[in-house]
Design a protein around this motif. Structure first.
Motif, PDB file in Angstrom:
ATOM      1  N   SER A   1       0.766  -1.136  -0.051  1.00 21.96           N
ATOM      2  CA  SER A   1      -0.056  -0.064   0.052  1.00 21.96           C
ATOM      3  C   SER A   1       0.982   1.285  -0.075  1.00 21.96           C
ATOM      4  O   SER A   1       1.936   1.361   0.445  1.00 21.96           O
TER       5      SER A   1
ATOM      6  N   ASN B   1       0.894   3.597   2.222  1.00 20.38           N
ATOM      7  CA  ASN B   1       0.990   3.742   3.492  1.00 20.38           C
ATOM      8  C   ASN B   1       2.048   3.080   3.744  1.00 20.38           C
ATOM      9  O   ASN B   1       2.456   3.236   5.217  1.00 20.38           O
TER      10      ASN B   1
ATOM     11  N   ASP C   1       5.065   5.504   5.277  1.00 17.73           N
ATOM     12  CA  ASP C   1       4.783   6.738   5.882  1.00 17.73           C
ATOM     13  C   ASP C   1       5.310   6.918   7.362  1.00 17.73           C
ATOM     14  O   ASP C   1       5.346   6.056   8.213  1.00 17.73           O
TER      15      ASP C   1
END
Length: 68
Positions: free
Chosen positions: A63, A65, A68
């Motif tokens: 993903s 993310n 992050d």
């Protein structure tokens, strides 16, 4: 990455040693990052491949993310 993929604890060391090259998935427009991907290395053990239901050179998506 290991958590997102659900890699069993006993294979975390192997993934660290394999250190697959992570690529950005920018789509066809090259306008931003939609996620990440890597190809399962040729050197991956049979045990890891079986545990993850992967094959060598398979493209695995992550993903956006993940980092992050």
């Amino acid at each position: 990455m290991n958590d997102e993929l659900g890699i069993p604890h006993e294979f975390e060391w192997e993934m660290a040693l394999l250190a697959p090259e992570i690529h950005e998935n920018t789509g066809s427009s090259d306008q931003g990052c939609y996620g990440y991907f890597f190809y399962v290395p040729e050197e991956a053990s049979k045990e890891l491949l079986a545990a993850m239901n992967w094959s060598k050179n398979q493209c695995i998506y992550l993903s956006v993310n993940t980092y992050d």
